[in-house]
Design an enzyme around this catalytic site. Sequence first.
Site, PDB file in Angstrom:
ATOM      1  N   ASP A 171     -84.455  38.827  -7.085  1.00 35.94           N
ATOM      2  CA  ASP A 171     -83.450  39.355  -7.994  1.00 35.94           C
ATOM      3  C   ASP A 171     -82.660  40.455  -7.287  1.00 35.94           C
ATOM      4  OD1 ASP A 171     -86.307  40.508  -9.782  1.00 35.94           O
ATOM      5  OD2 ASP A 171     -85.349  41.482  -8.086  1.00 35.94           O
ATOM      6  N   ASP A 223     -90.431  54.241  -4.318  1.00 35.58           N
ATOM      7  CA  ASP A 223     -91.838  54.284  -3.962  1.00 35.58           C
ATOM      8  C   ASP A 223     -92.089  54.157  -2.464  1.00 35.58           C
ATOM      9  OD1 ASP A 223     -90.967  51.682  -3.964  1.00 35.58           O
ATOM     10  OD2 ASP A 223     -92.365  50.989  -5.498  1.00 35.58           O
ATOM     11  N   ASP A 258     -81.009  44.230  -7.879  1.00 37.40           N
ATOM     12  CA  ASP A 258     -80.930  45.431  -8.704  1.00 37.40           C
ATOM     13  C   ASP A 258     -79.815  46.331  -8.194  1.00 37.40           C
ATOM     14  OD1 ASP A 258     -83.088  44.490 -10.123  1.00 37.40           O
ATOM     15  OD2 ASP A 258     -84.553  45.630  -8.949  1.00 37.40           O
TER      16      ASP A 258
END
Length: 449
Positions: free
Chosen positions: A71, A151, A73
């Site tokens: 996907d 992260d 983002d």
Amino acid sequence: MYDSPSFLSFTIRNPVIANPVVIPRDGHILSRANVSPNALKVLYRLKSAGYEAHLVGGGVRDLLLGREPKDFDIATDASPEQVRDVFRNSRLIGRRFRLAHVQFGREIIEVATFRAGQDDMESAEQHQTDEGMLLRDNVYGNIEQDALRRDFTVNALYYNISDFSIIDYAGGVEDLKNGVLRMLGDPETRYREDPVRMLRAVRFAAKLGFRVSAETEGPIFEYASLLAEVPAARLFEEVLKLFLGGTAVGGFEKLRHYGLFGQLFPDTDACLAELDHEFPLTLVLKGLENTDNRIREEKPVTPAFLFAVLLWEPVRRRAEQLQANDVPPYQATQQAAGEVLSRQLERVSLPRRFSTPMQEIWVLQSRFTQTRGKRPLKLLTHPRFRAAYDFMLLRASAGEADPELAAWWTDFQEGNADAPPPTEPGSAGRRSRRGGRRRRRKPAAAGEG
């Protein structure tokens, strides 16, 4: 080829970047031709509306690795409400952190507003538990602050639609080249803020084939128990990402290595600690390998079958105990399934639309030993027969069910079965270890009904 970014400080509570590396269009391989047309529409429209717009995270990472992203983002300085004003085909979701989902048919492009650093939150203590876990995170900032909230370094890469450059805020490009997964910031602090990051480390390491840096993996052994503080529903979503992404075997092995699997599936982990001729480990590994193969072949997979594999051994053992107390096999499996599922739901939730067929797969196993009279034909018409049959084939391939019985059921479905094989009434045990007659034909490969 690329220089690492310069840091004024990286004390890990709040790393500060002095000069992020900007890689111009002719210095990287990311091409708009490989980006979703709908993601490009969102990027260009945000830019036209006067906002910053960047492709970010896994999409940039995978494209730089020459992979096809799952996907795309987008990160922007527009607030969620402003994004909604720009796109009529969008809706706002999330409570912990507000996001905009822009929908184009079946494709959803996720748009997030730049997040502020932890120290920039007002009354930050009101948004955390005593252990440091973040409960609410709707404080917006700029792109530099947003990068430092990512992260892993390989996820802190931005593709700027304004000039088609890559902005590297944390040495992510260098880590991509070296195949290293590194936490951005102090791993202990980041794990306390969100223990799910430990599962993400395992998932990305398995997916990308990267090694986890020493400073990133070290605290996982100590902080694995923090997963008990994560809502069971959220852990269900993470388990699906771990096991239904095509690298279930690698993810499972890393979960066990770091002591995380026992936090997710404590009953199964206890059984795995008591191996009997490599069983039940063989069954779990074969089931996960089968799942990986089906995903690679673009065949359907279902969480019901996955959880049936992962939880079968504690159910089987409890059912054996009940049968030793004269409980009939079918009822024993039903009762054992209810007990194991009840405990499991305290750790990882399983929606009823999956838990019901999973239990049906289990309880039908004892009926495969009933090969005389009209019972086989009746079982053949059961709506969950195919999934239960596939599960029985998996058990047979792992040496936990009778391969001769599995071969007979394969023949029976095709109208080629002769006399039923000798079976022990009510037996669902591991007959294959005692030997037996060589079967006439090999059973069909186990799949998922």
